[in-house]
Design a protein around this motif. Structure first.
Motif, PDB file in Angstrom:
ATOM      1  N   ASP A 179       0.856  -1.183   0.000  1.00  0.00           N
ATOM      2  CA  ASP A 179       0.000   0.000   0.000  1.00  0.00           C
ATOM      3  C   ASP A 179       0.892   1.234   0.000  1.00  0.00           C
ATOM      4  OD1 ASP A 179      -2.635  -0.996   0.045  1.00  0.00           O
ATOM      5  OD2 ASP A 179      -2.527  -1.395   2.194  1.00  0.00           O
ATOM      6  N   ILE A 180       0.524   2.248  -0.768  1.00  0.00           N
ATOM      7  CA  ILE A 180       1.308   3.482  -0.735  1.00  0.00           C
ATOM      8  C   ILE A 180       1.387   4.019   0.692  1.00  0.00           C
ATOM      9  CG2 ILE A 180       1.213   5.934  -1.385  1.00  0.00           C
ATOM     10  CD1 ILE A 180       2.533   4.332  -3.466  1.00  0.00           C
ATOM     11  N   PHE A 181       0.269   4.035   1.395  1.00  0.00           N
ATOM     12  CA  PHE A 181       0.235   4.389   2.814  1.00  0.00           C
ATOM     13  C   PHE A 181      -0.632   3.370   3.538  1.00  0.00           C
ATOM     14  CE2 PHE A 181       0.486   8.458   0.486  1.00  0.00           C
ATOM     15  CZ  PHE A 181       1.712   8.907   0.939  1.00  0.00           C
ATOM     16  N   ASN A 182      -0.271   3.082   4.788  1.00  0.00           N
ATOM     17  CA  ASN A 182      -1.077   2.174   5.595  1.00  0.00           C
ATOM     18  C   ASN A 182      -0.966   2.584   7.056  1.00  0.00           C
ATOM     19  OD1 ASN A 182      -2.574   0.012   6.560  1.00  0.00           O
ATOM     20  ND2 ASN A 182      -1.639  -1.451   5.172  1.00  0.00           N
ATOM     21  N   ILE A 183      -2.017   2.320   7.808  1.00  0.00           N
ATOM     22  CA  ILE A 183      -2.037   2.616   9.230  1.00  0.00           C
ATOM     23  C   ILE A 183      -2.007   1.305  10.011  1.00  0.00           C
ATOM     24  CG2 ILE A 183      -3.341   3.667  11.122  1.00  0.00           C
ATOM     25  CD1 ILE A 183      -2.242   5.710   9.183  1.00  0.00           C
ATOM     26  N   ILE A 184      -1.025   1.172  10.882  1.00  0.00           N
ATOM     27  CA  ILE A 184      -0.884  -0.013  11.721  1.00  0.00           C
ATOM     28  C   ILE A 184      -1.275   0.358  13.148  1.00  0.00           C
ATOM     29  CG2 ILE A 184       0.722  -1.741  12.615  1.00  0.00           C
ATOM     30  CD1 ILE A 184       0.293  -1.956   9.619  1.00  0.00           C
ATOM     31  N   PRO A 185      -2.282  -0.296  13.731  1.00  0.00           N
ATOM     32  CA  PRO A 185      -2.624  -0.022  15.134  1.00  0.00           C
ATOM     33  C   PRO A 185      -1.493  -0.427  16.069  1.00  0.00           C
ATOM     34  CG  PRO A 185      -4.375  -1.252  14.018  1.00  0.00           C
ATOM     35  CD  PRO A 185      -3.174  -1.297  13.129  1.00  0.00           C
ATOM     36  N   VAL A 186      -1.107   0.459  16.965  1.00  0.00           N
ATOM     37  CA  VAL A 186      -0.082   0.161  17.964  1.00  0.00           C
ATOM     38  C   VAL A 186      -0.746  -0.282  19.267  1.00  0.00           C
ATOM     39  CG1 VAL A 186       1.831   1.109  19.315  1.00  0.00           C
ATOM     40  CG2 VAL A 186       1.555   1.753  16.911  1.00  0.00           C
ATOM     41  N   ASP A 187      -1.727   0.511  19.713  1.00  0.00           N
ATOM     42  CA  ASP A 187      -2.538   0.162  20.876  1.00  0.00           C
ATOM     43  C   ASP A 187      -3.867   0.889  20.741  1.00  0.00           C
ATOM     44  OD1 ASP A 187      -2.073   2.847  21.722  1.00  0.00           O
ATOM     45  OD2 ASP A 187      -0.270   2.226  22.794  1.00  0.00           O
ATOM     46  N   ASP A 188      -4.618   0.982  21.817  1.00  0.00           N
ATOM     47  CA  ASP A 188      -5.939   1.604  21.751  1.00  0.00           C
ATOM     48  C   ASP A 188      -5.880   3.097  21.457  1.00  0.00           C
ATOM     49  OD1 ASP A 188      -7.120  -0.813  22.293  1.00  0.00           O
ATOM     50  OD2 ASP A 188      -7.247  -0.461  24.460  1.00  0.00           O
ATOM     51  N   GLU A 189      -4.720   3.710  21.682  1.00  0.00           N
ATOM     52  CA  GLU A 189      -4.607   5.158  21.542  1.00  0.00           C
ATOM     53  C   GLU A 189      -3.683   5.598  20.411  1.00  0.00           C
ATOM     54  OE1 GLU A 189      -3.319   6.513  25.330  1.00  0.00           O
ATOM     55  OE2 GLU A 189      -5.285   6.239  26.282  1.00  0.00           O
ATOM     56  N   GLN A 190      -2.844   4.695  19.916  1.00  0.00           N
ATOM     57  CA  GLN A 190      -1.832   5.111  18.951  1.00  0.00           C
ATOM     58  C   GLN A 190      -1.878   4.269  17.679  1.00  0.00           C
ATOM     59  OE1 GLN A 190       2.189   6.122  20.595  1.00  0.00           O
ATOM     60  NE2 GLN A 190       1.411   5.106  22.417  1.00  0.00           N
TER      61      GLN A 190
END
Length: 261
Positions: free
Chosen positions: A82-93
């Protein structure tokens, strides 16, 4: 500290230990390296992926143990496509990563990876094995960078240089090549005519002294995808790159190479 990994989207790799120093490359998320020297808050490192040396701000490094380094080296990894992707770190980040980022210690059935003891889920697109049609994949990924601005030392969709574009696209296709065009030109098999080219082959260009200074992907119908000012598509022939906007040659052809068998 002996080893580190990029736990950030992008870490600048600099020529000297200073924020003002030239950025020679970038370390993408999940790429790891050996630390040789520490000096005034900076670390001189060599990247494992392409054996590239430079200085990194120590604050940007996620330290890993010798054992973790060996584990990552000996474990499979996937690559974010993916050109950009969001990976969950924890419930807040969350963690934003870009195409070409490594996903170390990959667990294919769970679609997760780990750094130290932290386990991350990957919900976007990734490549674990070479794609079935490597050439088609390379062109598809290269076109996703269309109009990305040129950035000396860049390897990301925020800014990329010519050899950085080639290297990171090939990485996504499961093909490892060196970082700089002057190194990449020594890979593969040369051929003589643009008409022989297949999508994803590379064309290299030199200056008046014969130094390799530019590289791009040859596409169909004598087109080339390359980073010059921005990632763009121009015409290419035996003489070089013909800029479709200025209507003049911008780069002089040196050699064409086939990396993909």
């Amino acid at each position: 500290m002996n080893y580190g990994i990029s736990g950030l989207s992008i870490i600048p790799l600099r020529k000297e230990p200073s924020e003002k120093s030239e950025m020679t490359s970038q370390i993408l998320f999940g790429e790891y390296f050996e630390v040789h020297e520490q000096f005034m808050g900076w670390c001189r490192v060599t990247t494992e992926y392409d054996n590239y040396e430079g200085w990194v701000d120590q604050k940007m490094i996620t330290e890993i143990s010798d054992r973790s380094y060996q584990k990552i080296q000996n474990s499979p990894f996937a690559v974010c496509t993916d050109i950009f992707n969001i990976i969950p770190v924890d419930d807040e980040q969350n963690m934003m990563i870009v195409a070409g980022s490594s996903l170390p210690c990959w667990r294919p059935y769970k679609k997760e990876f780990s750094i130290n003891r932290e386990v991350y889920q990957m919900k976007g697109k990734f490549m674990y094995h070479q794609p079935e049609d490597v050439r088609k994949f390379i062109i598809q990924q290269a076109l996703m960078y269309f109009n990305v601005p040129y950035l000396w030392g860049g390897r990301s969709p925020f800014g990329v240089d010519c050899s950085g574009l080639v290297q990171v696209i090939y990485k996504q296709a499961g093909i490892k090549i060196p970082r700089d065009a002057s190194q990449q030109v020594h890979q593969g098999t040369a051929f003589s005519f643009v008409e022989e080219a297949m999508p994803g082959d590379l064309a290299f260009f030199d200056d008046e002294e014969g130094n390799i200074i530019h590289v791009g992907f040859i596409w169909e119908k004598n087109k080339i995808i390359h980073a010059s000012g921005k990632v763009r598509i121009d015409n290419v022939d035996q003489f070089g790159i013909f800029n479709v906007e200025t209507k003049r040659y911008s780069h002089k052809m040196r050699v064409m190479k086939r990396i993909i068998e």
